[in-house]
Design a protein around this motif. Structure first.
Motif, PDB file in Angstrom:
ATOM      1  N   ILE A  30      62.386 168.463  -7.690  1.00 51.67           N
ATOM      2  CA  ILE A  30      62.627 169.630  -6.658  1.00 51.67           C
ATOM      3  C   ILE A  30      63.732 170.540  -6.662  1.00 51.67           C
ATOM      4  CG2 ILE A  30      62.803 169.599  -4.180  1.00 51.67           C
ATOM      5  CD1 ILE A  30      61.637 166.573  -3.888  1.00 51.67           C
ATOM      6  N   HIS A  32      66.208 172.361  -4.886  1.00 54.26           N
ATOM      7  CA  HIS A  32      66.378 172.253  -3.416  1.00 54.26           C
ATOM      8  C   HIS A  32      66.935 173.565  -3.095  1.00 54.26           C
ATOM      9  CE1 HIS A  32      65.919 168.230  -2.488  1.00 54.26           C
ATOM     10  NE2 HIS A  32      66.294 167.885  -3.959  1.00 54.26           N
ATOM     11  N   CYS A  35      63.420 174.986  -1.706  1.00 49.71           N
ATOM     12  CA  CYS A  35      62.928 174.152  -0.910  1.00 49.71           C
ATOM     13  C   CYS A  35      63.069 174.551   0.693  1.00 49.71           C
ATOM     14  CB  CYS A  35      63.349 172.555  -1.159  1.00 49.71           C
ATOM     15  SG  CYS A  35      62.796 171.468   0.326  1.00 49.71           S
ATOM     16  N   LYS A  37      62.051 172.843   3.260  1.00 48.46           N
ATOM     17  CA  LYS A  37      62.182 171.384   4.112  1.00 48.46           C
ATOM     18  C   LYS A  37      61.148 171.114   5.254  1.00 48.46           C
ATOM     19  CE  LYS A  37      67.379 171.406   3.674  1.00 48.46           C
ATOM     20  NZ  LYS A  37      68.541 171.354   4.032  1.00 48.46           N
ATOM     21  N   SER A  56      65.970 166.581   4.012  1.00 51.50           N
ATOM     22  CA  SER A  56      65.461 167.133   2.650  1.00 51.50           C
ATOM     23  C   SER A  56      64.550 166.037   1.985  1.00 51.50           C
ATOM     24  CB  SER A  56      66.421 167.318   1.762  1.00 51.50           C
ATOM     25  OG  SER A  56      67.137 168.574   1.976  1.00 51.50           O
ATOM     26  N   LYS A  58      63.086 163.316  -0.691  1.00 53.69           N
ATOM     27  CA  LYS A  58      63.744 162.737  -1.890  1.00 53.69           C
ATOM     28  C   LYS A  58      62.836 162.212  -2.682  1.00 53.69           C
ATOM     29  CE  LYS A  58      67.109 159.605  -3.517  1.00 53.69           C
ATOM     30  NZ  LYS A  58      67.780 158.405  -3.068  1.00 53.69           N
TER      31      LYS A  58
END
Lengths: 89, 387
Positions: A30, A32, A35, A37, A56, A58
């Motif tokens: 990922i 981040h 991302c 979310k 977030s 994981k």
């Protein structure tokens, strides 16, 4: 139950099918920064191997089989499938 | 007690009602259809408190039956021929999950060529699935065996599915008077089914996960132990039933003239009914003929057959089924049961696809076999009798 048979029963627990992470040939990573979310990957992971941590997603690499559904479904392409034994472990 | 005059199929449905069956996943197929029809009528009229599940195939019927049984419902279904063949995968599943489902199987030949008439190859092909198999010869025995079946299958030492097999049309569509006990007497004999393994939601369990070879092997052995235990349960349940209701159909086998005979017919199902009459013809001709009807093909009555047939001069088996490239099932298993004994076993394949097999032709077959034994002295012999 006073049954005298040997029955194929199992109790629900994390990793009931064993550490399936070692089945993986491609590993989802990922990004981040990309991302947003939305947590679609959490919902769509067929193995429930993506959990939410501080809002977030994981990935639990011990159990992720590397099917790639999360990478395919991510609306912002924040998940990429990477090859190599060392990645993500 | 009352007398009911009805067909084999309707008696099977009546027995399911008297057994207080709760779930019936069922798919109609000739010649089983009137079982499904009458059960749905019972439910519609409010005479039977059960859920009839209309499914899209026999495979689904058995899958639904397994689910219902695992959740503690007394479950019944019925099928024939191609329907049974379509269930095959789920038949193994029912055994592995240890579900005491009772199923009426109306024996019918498999196509092609298309045939709706009787033959036992459909159920014989399922003999290795771990189901208890009873082959019955009368409507009375259909009723009694279905009631007994639940008590045997649900015994905690057994916990195996049970099929009650009878001939299409010759039994399924023929009306006979049947003595039916009062509901309270049946309730007294057959208590309700209690099974709560999977319904305790504080301790959730899943059944049928992957098992590694050591565990898998243990579970297969456990099924075999239960099948062996089923022998004792069959004997105790059937003797309790006959004491209570006066109906005696034998235990794993039903022998006739076993004391004073040296020539034996061994067969099962409706053919055994005809064979009984052929014994009369043979005995009138001073042939000391007896009959052993195999009532349970699984568990197979090996010891019982060995005991009765050990001094026989000739054993004639009648198979209304085939196993292409090998011996038909009754012939094969009777020979296996008598292994090491000096007893000649001759097999006849008869009545395939509903071909008429009557008591007179059976007596002719026995005499033909006796002649071959005398002239050629063979220890085994197999022949297809088409005429």
């Amino acid at each position: 139950m006073d049954s005298q048979q040997v029955l194929p029963l199992s109790k629900p627990k994390i990793g009931v099918a064993g550490r399936t992470g070692f089945w993986r040939s491609l590993t989802p990573i990922i990004d981040h920064d990309k991302c947003v979310k939305c947590l679609l990957c959490v919902v769509l992971c067929p193995e429930a191997s993506i959990v939410v941590e501080r809002d977030s997603p994981k990935i639990l690499y011990e159990y992720c089989k590397g099917c790639g559904i999360c990478a395919e479904e991510c609306p912002v392409k924040a998940i990429s499938m990477v090859s190599g034994d060392e990645v993500g472990t | 007690m009352k007398w009911v005059l009805d067909t084999g199929n309707h008696i099977a449905a009546l027995a399911a009602k008297y057994a207080r069956v709760q779930v019936i996943p069922i798919y109609p197929i000739t010649p089983q259809t009137s079982i499904a029809e009458l059960l749905s009528e019972f439910i519609e009229r409010g005479e039977m408190k059960a859920r009839l599940i209309r499914v899209e195939s026999e495979h689904s019927a058995m899958a639904a039956a397994i689910g219902a049984s695992l959740f503690g419902a007394r479950t019944f279904t019925a099928t024939s021929s191609h329907g049974l063949a379509l269930m095959h995968e789920m038949l193994h599943w029912a055994t592995g999950a240890r579900t005491p489902i009772v199923m009426a199987v109306v024996n019918r030949a498999l196509g092609p060529p298309w045939s709706i008439w009787t033959e036992y190859t459909d159920t014989m092909s399922q003999r290795d699935t771990g189901w208890i198999q009873a082959y019955v010869i009368s409507n009375q025995e259909i009723f009694d065996t279905i009631i007994q079946a639940y008590k045997i299958a649900e015994n905690r030492k057994v916990m195996l599915p049970f099929m009650v097999c009878f001939e299409g049309f010759t039994i399924s569509h023929t009306a006979e008077p049947v003595s039916v006990p009062e509901q309270e007497e049946i309730d007294d004999f057959l208590p309700s089914y209690e099974y709560d393994l999977l319904t305790n939601f504080d301790n959730p369990l899943t059944l049928g996960n992957v098992a590694f070879p050591d565990d898998y092997f243990k579970m297969r052995e456990s099924i075999e132990k239960s099948m062996r235990e089923a022998r004792n349960t069959i004997i105790s349940v059937c003797s309790e039933y006959s004491k209570k209701f006066g109906q005696d159909h034998g235990f794993l086998i039903q022998p006739f003239f076993e004391e004073e005979s040296n020539i034996f017919i061994v067969t099962l199902g409706g053919v055994a009914g005809e064979a009984m009459d052929s014994i009369k013809i043979l005995r009138n001709e001073n042939i000391k003929a007896g009959l052993v009807r195999i009532r349970f093909f699984r568990p197979f009555p090996k010891e019982e057959l060995r005991e009765i047939l050990r001094n026989a001069e000739l054993v004639v088996t009648l198979d209304r089924s085939t196993s292409f490239g090998a011996d038909p099932q009754v012939f094969c298993e009777v020979k296996s049961a008598l292994y090491g004994l000096d007893v000649p076993v001759y097999g006849a394949i008869v009545g395939l696809g509903g071909k008429e097999i009557d008591y007179f032709s059976i007596s002719q077959i026995v005499k033909h076999m006796m002649r071959i034994r005398k002239e050629q002295g063979k220890m085994e012999y197999l022949r297809w009798y088409m005429k």
